[in-house]
Design a protein around this motif. Structure first.
Motif, mmCIF file in Angstrom:
data_model
loop_
_atom_site.group_PDB
_atom_site.id
_atom_site.type_symbol
_atom_site.label_atom_id
_atom_site.label_comp_id
_atom_site.label_asym_id
_atom_site.label_seq_id
_atom_site.Cartn_x
_atom_site.Cartn_y
_atom_site.Cartn_z
ATOM 1 N N LEU A 14 0.681 -8.984 -4.704
ATOM 2 C CA LEU A 14 2.049 -9.292 -5.111
ATOM 3 C C LEU A 14 3.051 -8.536 -4.253
ATOM 4 O O LEU A 14 4.050 -9.102 -3.811
ATOM 5 N N THR A 17 3.289 -10.286 -0.972
ATOM 6 C CA THR A 17 4.042 -11.544 -1.109
ATOM 7 C C THR A 17 5.534 -11.275 -1.183
ATOM 8 O O THR A 17 6.325 -11.933 -0.500
ATOM 9 N N ASN A 21 8.341 -12.458 1.631
ATOM 10 C CA ASN A 21 9.460 -13.315 1.231
ATOM 11 C C ASN A 21 10.814 -12.651 1.453
ATOM 12 O O ASN A 21 11.773 -13.313 1.861
ATOM 13 N N ALA A 74 12.220 -15.186 -8.976
ATOM 14 C CA ALA A 74 10.926 -15.875 -8.979
ATOM 15 C C ALA A 74 10.527 -16.322 -7.571
ATOM 16 O O ALA A 74 9.345 -16.361 -7.242
ATOM 17 N N TRP A 75 11.496 -16.641 -6.737
ATOM 18 C CA TRP A 75 11.200 -17.054 -5.362
ATOM 19 C C TRP A 75 10.586 -15.897 -4.582
ATOM 20 O O TRP A 75 9.676 -16.097 -3.774
ATOM 21 N N GLY A 78 6.994 -15.489 -5.781
ATOM 22 C CA GLY A 78 6.189 -16.717 -5.704
ATOM 23 C C GLY A 78 5.477 -16.827 -4.451
ATOM 24 O O GLY A 78 4.541 -17.415 -4.117
#
Length: 78
Positions: A14, A17, A21, A74-75, A78
């Motif tokens: 996570l 990620t 992002n 959330a983006w 995600g």
């Protein structure tokens, strides 16, 4: 706000990620890490650690970055 830079705790996938992002969106905006730090109210060191996947950011930190980058939290996860 984040760990001390020692071994990462939490979910490393996570954190990776989120870091990918954050960097992707920051570069889309042509922002430096310094600009993101300023806009989000975080330190450059924290932004760098998040982008490198070394930090385990809290929900508040994720929200601050998302607001600054103009994306839903959330983006980022995600």
């Amino acid at each position: 706000m984040m760990g001390s830079g020692g071994p990462q705790k939490g979910n490393p996938m996570l954190s990776t990620t989120i870091g990918v992002n954050v960097r992707k969106r920051r570069l889309e905006l042509s922002w430096s890490q310094e600009r993101l730090a300023y806009e989000s109210g975080l330190s450059v060191r924290t932004v760098s650690a998040i982008e490198c996947g070394y930090a385990n950011p809290t929900a508040d930190v994720i929200e601050a970055i998302a607001r600054a980058l103009g994306v839903p939290a959330a983006w980022l996860v995600g």
